[in-house]
Scaffold this motif. Structure first.
Motif, mmCIF file in Angstrom:
data_model
loop_
_atom_site.group_PDB
_atom_site.id
_atom_site.type_symbol
_atom_site.label_atom_id
_atom_site.label_comp_id
_atom_site.label_asym_id
_atom_site.label_seq_id
_atom_site.Cartn_x
_atom_site.Cartn_y
_atom_site.Cartn_z
ATOM 1 N N VAL A 194 0.816 -1.207 0.000
ATOM 2 C CA VAL A 194 0.000 0.000 0.000
ATOM 3 C C VAL A 194 0.850 1.258 0.000
ATOM 4 O O VAL A 194 0.594 2.196 -0.759
ATOM 5 C CB VAL A 194 -0.951 -0.010 1.217
ATOM 6 N N GLU A 213 3.772 -0.609 4.297
ATOM 7 C CA GLU A 213 2.504 -1.206 4.702
ATOM 8 C C GLU A 213 2.123 -2.237 3.642
ATOM 9 O O GLU A 213 1.926 -1.896 2.473
ATOM 10 C CB GLU A 213 1.402 -0.166 4.834
ATOM 11 N N LEU A 261 -0.229 -5.664 2.428
ATOM 12 C CA LEU A 261 -1.461 -6.434 2.587
ATOM 13 C C LEU A 261 -1.174 -7.897 2.300
ATOM 14 O O LEU A 261 -0.731 -8.241 1.199
ATOM 15 C CB LEU A 261 -2.560 -5.925 1.653
ATOM 16 N N ARG A 319 -7.908 -10.020 4.102
ATOM 17 C CA ARG A 319 -6.627 -9.341 3.995
ATOM 18 C C ARG A 319 -6.155 -8.918 5.373
ATOM 19 O O ARG A 319 -6.953 -8.608 6.257
ATOM 20 C CB ARG A 319 -6.730 -8.107 3.090
ATOM 21 N N ARG A 320 -4.830 -8.893 5.556
ATOM 22 C CA ARG A 320 -4.252 -8.453 6.821
ATOM 23 C C ARG A 320 -3.167 -7.427 6.529
ATOM 24 O O ARG A 320 -2.296 -7.645 5.683
ATOM 25 C CB ARG A 320 -3.659 -9.640 7.588
ATOM 26 N N SER A 321 -3.232 -6.299 7.208
ATOM 27 C CA SER A 321 -2.252 -5.238 7.024
ATOM 28 C C SER A 321 -1.055 -5.477 7.940
ATOM 29 O O SER A 321 -1.213 -5.723 9.138
ATOM 30 C CB SER A 321 -2.883 -3.876 7.330
#
Length: 272
Positions: free
Chosen positions: A143, A151, A153, A161-163
């Motif tokens: 991102v 950052e 994903l 999704r996990r950041s």
């Protein structure tokens, strides 16, 4: 934030390296560009703002520079593909690690696993161990990169999704959930330069002793339904399957947890 938007520090020029391999079509077996590796190149083009000059994005392959599938990556709009020419029996991890150290890469993008060869998926982890860099597996998108922190994903099951925040430099294995790669154009592919560097590496003696065969699908266990009525059979067919015989180990030591996994693998016939 929209998936195609990307934020980066204006003062920092990212150095991206995308590692690519020779792909193989799952049905026909024909040589092609790897699906996940091409998605890694697509993500690299996005991170560098489609800058194809080669200063920001380097597409790197270790192997035979004569492989025609490499030009499929160049056909995505690249001016060159860098190739570390190696003996087919050599281990590619050592020369790849040395090259990444010398070029000063900020982000290294790879596929999760190759479509040909060993296809173990261990190369990103071996490179991360050699370089001492963090690795983020199964990346769907990057991102932003600000202040030396990216950052990322991660792709999770069922479309989740996990950041994740990770410090530069790092290695990311790109999942099939990442944006699909653009089509390869014949003109740019044929005009692209193959930047060849001859390197040497130790022979992988362990792999030479292996016997390779085409993979076959393993049979699946059939669930025995003991229902007698139509209603019971319908319920058994639509009910969510529940794991039986499972065990949750939270307070046990690592040795006890490892022994439980080992016993289960032996019971299932995975280890003999």
């Amino acid at each position: 934030m929209q998936p195609n938007q990307f934020k980066v520090d204006a003062a920092n020029k990212l150095k991206i390296v995308a590692l690519v391999s020779v792909g193989k079509h799952p049905q026909s077996g024909r040589v092609r560009r790897s699906d996940q590796d091409s998605r890694a190149v697509e993500l690299g083009l996005k991170l560098t703002g489609d800058n194809r000059s080669g200063d920001s994005l380097t597409v790197l392959h270790a192997g035979d520079p004569g492989e025609q599938s490499l030009r499929s990556y160049a056909g995505m709009g690249l001016k060159s593909v860098r190739v570390l020419q190696l003996d087919p029996a050599a281990d590619a991890v050592l020369p790849l690690g040395q090259h990444l150290q010398q070029c000063g890469a900020d982000i290294v993008l790879t596929g999760v696993r190759a479509e040909s060869g060993e296809s173990s998926g261990m190369v990103p982890y071996q490179l991360a161990e050699k370089l001492g860099w963090p690795i983020v597996p199964r990346v769907a998108d990057i991102v932003s990169v600000e202040g030396g922190v990216a950052e990322v994903l991660q792709a999770l099951p069922r479309g989740q999704r996990r950041s994740v925040m990770v410090m530069l430099p790092f290695i990311a294995s790109v999942d099939s959930a990442a944006p699909e790669a653009r089509q390869s154009a014949f003109g740019p592919a044929s005009r692209a330069l193959m930047d060849i560097e001859v390197v040497s590496s130790s022979v992988d003696t362990t792999r030479q002793s292996w016997d390779e065969a085409a993979a076959r699908k393993r049979p699946k266990r059939l669930k025995v339904v003991k229902a007698k009525t139509a209603a019971e059979r319908f319920k058994a067919a639509t009910a969510k399957s529940q794991g039986e015989g499972g065990k949750v180990m939270k307070n046990e030591s690592a040795a006890e947890q490892a022994q439980a996994i080992f016993d289960l693998l032996k019971e299932e016939g995975v280890l003999r």
